[in-house]
Design a protein around this motif. Structure first.
Motif, PDB file in Angstrom:
ATOM      1  N   VAL A  15      28.418  47.408 -95.198  1.00 57.55           N
ATOM      2  CA  VAL A  15      27.693  48.149 -96.236  1.00 57.55           C
ATOM      3  C   VAL A  15      27.311  49.535 -95.737  1.00 57.55           C
ATOM      4  O   VAL A  15      27.314  50.510 -96.505  1.00 57.55           O
ATOM      5  N   ASP A  16      27.003  49.664 -94.453  1.00 60.66           N
ATOM      6  CA  ASP A  16      26.758  50.998 -93.890  1.00 60.66           C
ATOM      7  C   ASP A  16      27.974  51.902 -94.097  1.00 60.66           C
ATOM      8  O   ASP A  16      27.842  53.074 -94.481  1.00 60.66           O
TER       9      ASP A  16
ATOM     10  N   HIS B 100      30.716  56.157 -97.042  1.00 53.80           N
ATOM     11  CA  HIS B 100      31.902  56.539 -97.821  1.00 53.80           C
ATOM     12  C   HIS B 100      31.533  56.956 -99.243  1.00 53.80           C
ATOM     13  O   HIS B 100      32.367  57.479 -99.984  1.00 53.80           O
ATOM     14  N   LYS B 101      30.272  56.700 -99.631  1.00 55.56           N
ATOM     15  CA  LYS B 101      29.759  57.011-100.964  1.00 55.56           C
ATOM     16  C   LYS B 101      30.522  56.261-102.060  1.00 55.56           C
ATOM     17  O   LYS B 101      30.770  56.792-103.145  1.00 55.56           O
ATOM     18  N   ALA B 102      30.881  55.008-101.765  1.00 57.22           N
ATOM     19  CA  ALA B 102      31.536  54.168-102.773  1.00 57.22           C
ATOM     20  C   ALA B 102      30.518  53.772-103.841  1.00 57.22           C
ATOM     21  O   ALA B 102      29.387  53.398-103.525  1.00 57.22           O
ATOM     22  N   GLU B 103      30.911  53.857-105.096  1.00 57.85           N
ATOM     23  CA  GLU B 103      30.007  53.573-106.206  1.00 57.85           C
ATOM     24  C   GLU B 103      30.382  52.317-106.990  1.00 57.85           C
ATOM     25  O   GLU B 103      29.514  51.629-107.521  1.00 57.85           O
ATOM     26  N   ARG B 104      31.671  52.034-107.106  1.00 64.17           N
ATOM     27  CA  ARG B 104      32.119  50.877-107.874  1.00 64.17           C
ATOM     28  C   ARG B 104      32.903  49.968-106.917  1.00 64.17           C
ATOM     29  O   ARG B 104      34.104  50.131-106.738  1.00 64.17           O
ATOM     30  N   VAL B 105      32.178  49.014-106.342  1.00 66.78           N
ATOM     31  CA  VAL B 105      32.724  48.168-105.290  1.00 66.78           C
ATOM     32  C   VAL B 105      32.983  46.771-105.835  1.00 66.78           C
ATOM     33  O   VAL B 105      32.077  46.118-106.362  1.00 66.78           O
TER      34      VAL B 105
ATOM     35  N   LYS C 148      44.295  50.980 -98.943  1.00 68.12           N
ATOM     36  CA  LYS C 148      44.357  50.924 -97.490  1.00 68.12           C
ATOM     37  C   LYS C 148      43.047  50.352 -96.938  1.00 68.12           C
ATOM     38  O   LYS C 148      41.986  50.468 -97.549  1.00 68.12           O
ATOM     39  N   ARG C 149      43.178  49.713 -95.796  1.00 63.97           N
ATOM     40  CA  ARG C 149      42.000  49.127 -95.159  1.00 63.97           C
ATOM     41  C   ARG C 149      41.177  50.237 -94.503  1.00 63.97           C
ATOM     42  O   ARG C 149      41.697  51.068 -93.759  1.00 63.97           O
ATOM     43  N   LEU C 150      39.890  50.236 -94.800  1.00 61.01           N
ATOM     44  CA  LEU C 150      38.980  51.222 -94.212  1.00 61.01           C
ATOM     45  C   LEU C 150      38.174  50.633 -93.059  1.00 61.01           C
ATOM     46  O   LEU C 150      37.837  51.328 -92.104  1.00 61.01           O
ATOM     47  N   TYR C 151      37.887  49.331 -93.145  1.00 60.04           N
ATOM     48  CA  TYR C 151      37.009  48.717 -92.139  1.00 60.04           C
ATOM     49  C   TYR C 151      37.213  47.207 -92.149  1.00 60.04           C
ATOM     50  O   TYR C 151      37.472  46.609 -93.199  1.00 60.04           O
TER      51      TYR C 151
ATOM     52  N   ASP D 232      44.401  57.259-102.264  1.00 60.69           N
ATOM     53  CA  ASP D 232      44.288  58.653-102.662  1.00 60.69           C
ATOM     54  C   ASP D 232      42.841  59.082-102.815  1.00 60.69           C
ATOM     55  O   ASP D 232      42.558  60.136-103.358  1.00 60.69           O
ATOM     56  N   GLU D 233      41.890  58.256-102.322  1.00 59.31           N
ATOM     57  CA  GLU D 233      40.488  58.600-102.494  1.00 59.31           C
ATOM     58  C   GLU D 233      39.733  58.624-101.169  1.00 59.31           C
ATOM     59  O   GLU D 233      38.546  58.373-101.096  1.00 59.31           O
ATOM     60  N   THR D 234      40.449  58.922-100.072  1.00 59.84           N
ATOM     61  CA  THR D 234      39.769  59.039 -98.792  1.00 59.84           C
ATOM     62  C   THR D 234      38.815  60.220 -98.839  1.00 59.84           C
ATOM     63  O   THR D 234      39.195  61.316 -99.219  1.00 59.84           O
ATOM     64  N   ARG D 235      37.575  59.961 -98.494  1.00 60.62           N
ATOM     65  CA  ARG D 235      36.562  61.007 -98.661  1.00 60.62           C
ATOM     66  C   ARG D 235      36.032  61.452 -97.314  1.00 60.62           C
ATOM     67  O   ARG D 235      36.151  60.755 -96.311  1.00 60.62           O
TER      68      ARG D 235
END
Length: 500
Positions: free
Chosen positions: A383-384, A389-394, A471-474, A486-489
């Motif tokens: 969650v950190d 990453h400023k994800a809003e719709r998870v 893609k896997r971020l974590y 296409d949304e890597t921030r």
């Protein structure tokens, strides 16, 4: 000699009067010492967050504010009082909720033994209470139903005691119904049992009194219905509490609403078979209404595992009087009412000493033992990363929803199945299984999901590892995060650096 006998009787009565309190303190200390078993469900986290919202806003929730999939839709909290109590004792750690839940379990034991005392000697009553606790422990969690359990037992026990006496229930049970209706939606069970238990009283009463008793139980039932509506939501509390029962097929997928599974040996199975065998062996005879009531409790426990605790505590009360009359277990217990007046001072002083001892033990234990939620339900690091990453719709799993709500994140789903509805939750389960990749992608597109938070071994997570556009971020031992390619921030943590 008479003084010696009197002293002996007084000592026995003091001990007998302290049995419920001793057992209650013992149960409280046991569940306090094993507090982590009460912290196995992240529903606790969103329950506390709802309580905090009520305290912060000075109002009752009437619409959803915790999800982005159902935001603004009508929703009420039928457990608002329990949620507020949990929020008040939650001080940033879990000691408060564990203590409060353990106190409720201890109170349940005390009430249970008090209700059994006219029919069983202390040793038998404690054995029955121990069996009830063993059957119920799997559903003992720091959640509203545990706070409501002593009220449930006192209310239904009061109804059964009235039926045993062939009289109408005490009007003092009505405030209990009001309290129950504000603590937990399970109060509908109490309303539903008024009729069957009342039938038992009417069945056995003399014909001359039957009409009067029908009227009295009928009036009490109407009064209890009115008392259940004395909540901030009025009649809507009753309607909201029954909404969960309309979820159809979904109830077979939610753990605590699943039917009992006898494909593997279980303590409930052994207890049920043992009870049937004992009744047959000792040839216990029950009136027809009591047979129907017992069968109803068994059916409830077989239909939904969460009702096993109701069976565990209510079935003994249904059987207590017939057993005491036919098996002769009442004599030792009945003498309690004759003897316990002779040593009130001793009983009170001993009780106070136990309470002070329990309080000191609690203070010392809590100071040395920090309570922790099971890590598998607390994806702290993941969650950190999402917040960075400023994800809003998870798109997340329901078990993670409670923790996300506690971190002030709008969630895709949490434990409020009645809010999301049958079809939504079924689609969610299908997406998690990832048997149809097109269905999974369709759901992610439908709700404009920009990141996923799934269990480390989730089938959907494994599929997303190989899907174009994701893609896997974590990933760690608890959770895995995927984002749209296409949304890597800025500020995102690369998977290669953050994976374990």
């Amino acid at each position: 000699m008479s003084l010696s006998i009197t002293s002996s009787v007084s000592s026995r009565s003091a001990v007998r009067g302290l049995v419920p309190l001793c057992a209650a303190v013992g149960a409280y200390l046991f569940y306090l010492s094993a507090g982590e078993i009460l912290l196995r469900d992240t529903d606790t986290m969103w329950q506390i967050r709802v309580g905090q919202w009520i305290l912060d806003n000075g109002a009752m929730p009437t619409s959803d504010v915790f999800s982005f999939t159902r935001y603004g839709e009508a929703w009420i909290s039928s457990s608002w009082l329990s949620q507020v109590l949990y929020a008040l004792v939650y001080g940033g750690d879990w000691a408060g909720p564990v203590i409060l839940s353990s106190l409720a379990i201890g109170a349940t034991v005390a009430i249970f033994l008090h209700l059994l005392s006219p029919h069983f000697d202390p040793a038998r009553a404690i054995l029955i209470a121990a069996l009830a606790l063993l059957l119920s422990t799997t559903h003992f969690l720091a959640r509203p139903h545990v706070l409501a359990l002593p009220v449930l037992l006192a209310f239904i026990g009061g109804l059964i005691a009235a039926a045993d006496r062939r009289t109408s229930p005490s009007w003092w049970l009505l405030p209990l119904m009001t309290l129950w209706a504000n603590l937990h939606g399970g109060f509908v069970l109490g309303l539903a049992l008024i009729g069957p238990i009342g039938l038992e009283a009417i069945w056995n009463v003399e014909p001359a009194r039957r009409r009067e008793l029908i009227v009295r139980w009928g009036v009490f039932g109407l009064a209890a219905l009115a008392a259940s509506c004395v909540t901030p939501y009025g009649w809507n509390s009753l309607l909201g509490a029954t909404k969960i029962l309309s979820l159809g097929k979904l109830l077979t997928l939610i753990g605590e609403w699943k039917p009992a599974d006898f494909s593997k040996p279980s303590f409930f199975e052994a207890t049920l078979l043992g009870l049937i065998g004992l009744i047959c062996y000792r040839r216990l005879t029950l009136p027809v209404p009591r047979i129907l009531l017992l069968l109803g409790l068994i059916w409830m426990a077989l239909s939904h595992v969460r009702n096993i605790e109701v069976f565990a505590f209510i079935a003994p009360l249904v059987l207590a009087k017939p057993i005491s009359e036919q098996w002769g277990t009442a004599s030792a217990g009945a003498s309690r009412f004759e003897d316990n007046r002779s040593a009130p001072v001793v009983t009170i002083l001993a009780g106070l000493a136990m309470l002070v001892g329990a309080s000191l033990t609690t203070t010392m234990f809590v100071a040395q033992h920090p309570f922790k939620f099971l890590p598998m339900f607390s994806p702290v690091a993941a969650v950190d990363v999402l917040q960075q990453h400023k994800a809003e719709r998870v798109f997340s799993t329901a078990p993670f929803g409670g923790y996300m709500v506690s971190r002030d994140m709008k969630v895709f789903i949490d434990g409020r199945a009645e809010l999301y509805g049958e079809q939504f939750v079924l689609d969610y389960y299908d997406a998690l299984d990832a048997r149809d990749v097109g269905q999974l992608l369709g759901l992610l597109d439908k709700y404009r999901i920009d990141a996923t938070l799934l269990g480390a071994d989730s089938p959907a997570g494994n599929v997303l590892d190989h899907l174009k556009g994701w893609k896997r971020l974590y990933k760690d031992d608890i959770a895995v995060i995927h984002v749209r390619a296409d949304e890597t921030r800025a500020g995102a943590v690369p998977a290669s650096e953050s994976s374990n």
